[in-house]
Scaffold this motif. Structure first.
Motif, mmCIF file in Angstrom:
data_model
loop_
_atom_site.group_PDB
_atom_site.id
_atom_site.type_symbol
_atom_site.label_atom_id
_atom_site.label_comp_id
_atom_site.label_asym_id
_atom_site.label_seq_id
_atom_site.Cartn_x
_atom_site.Cartn_y
_atom_site.Cartn_z
ATOM 1 N N VAL A 1 -3.275 -2.377 -1.346
ATOM 2 C CA VAL A 1 -3.227 -2.886 0.025
ATOM 3 C C VAL A 1 -3.218 -4.411 0.076
ATOM 4 C CG1 VAL A 1 -4.469 -2.926 2.220
ATOM 5 C CG2 VAL A 1 -4.436 -0.848 0.836
ATOM 6 N N HIS B 1 0.816 -1.220 0.000
ATOM 7 C CA HIS B 1 0.000 0.000 0.000
ATOM 8 C C HIS B 1 0.851 1.273 0.000
ATOM 9 C CE1 HIS B 1 0.584 -0.753 4.335
ATOM 10 N NE2 HIS B 1 0.527 0.557 4.457
ATOM 11 N N LYS C 1 -5.617 -4.866 5.765
ATOM 12 C CA LYS C 1 -4.624 -4.335 6.716
ATOM 13 C C LYS C 1 -4.776 -4.982 8.085
ATOM 14 C CE LYS C 1 -3.500 0.245 4.891
ATOM 15 N NZ LYS C 1 -3.593 1.707 5.144
ATOM 16 N N GLU D 1 -9.095 -1.883 4.513
ATOM 17 C CA GLU D 1 -8.990 -1.911 5.974
ATOM 18 C C GLU D 1 -8.993 -3.350 6.497
ATOM 19 O OE1 GLU D 1 -8.162 0.662 7.956
ATOM 20 O OE2 GLU D 1 -7.965 1.653 5.998
#
Length: 150
Positions: free
Chosen positions: A104, A73, A130, A127
């Motif tokens: 990502v 990312h 991650k 998200e």
């Protein structure tokens, strides 16, 4: 001379299991690839229900993170992401067609200052990828902290 650290299958499985546990916890079906320092997959797992396309994507993310020694990312984080239009590495993903990921989900595994491998996560949004990657990295850090020098 330098000492080279190598991931074993057992190490890779610890990282993979931690990633899978986090994916289960947050309710997302992921594909997880753990690669060695040469960016070759050691362990690959597509969770039941995860997208078929996630396999190649997770492998590409692990390849990129290991081979380029940075989280994927970071290539696109504004304003200075090197792969963004107008920046020095714009178009870099075309150098290793189908293998280089600039989004990502790829995270290098670092021990004693050297990249010893990487984990690639595919299947969630940024998200979620991650969060699953953070769990994998945390498990790796615990693993190497508990390791007894030979």
């Amino acid at each position: 001379m330098q000492t080279i650290h190598r991931l074993t299958l057992e190490d890779a499985l610890v990282v993979l299991r931690a990633a899978e546990a986090e994916a289960e916890r947050i309710g997302v079906r992921q594909t997880i690839c753990v690669a060695d320092d040469g960016a070759h997959p050691i362990a690959l797992h597509r969770m039941t229900g995860a997208r078929l396309t996630g396999v190649e994507i997770a492998i590409a993310k692990a390849f990129t993170a290991a081979g380029h020694q940075r989280a994927t990312h970071l290539f696109n984080e504004a304003p200075n992401g090197p792969a963004l239009p107008g920046n020095e590495a714009f178009g870099i993903q075309h150098m290793h067609t189908g293998r280089f990921a600039v989004f990502v989900g790829g995270f290098p595994l670092v021990h004693d200052g050297q990249v010893v491998g990487a984990v690639g996560i595919s299947g969630g949004n940024g998200e979620q990828d991650k969060a699953v990657g953070a769990a994998a990295l945390s498990a790796f850090e615990e693993l190497v902290a508990d390791a007894v020098p030979a």
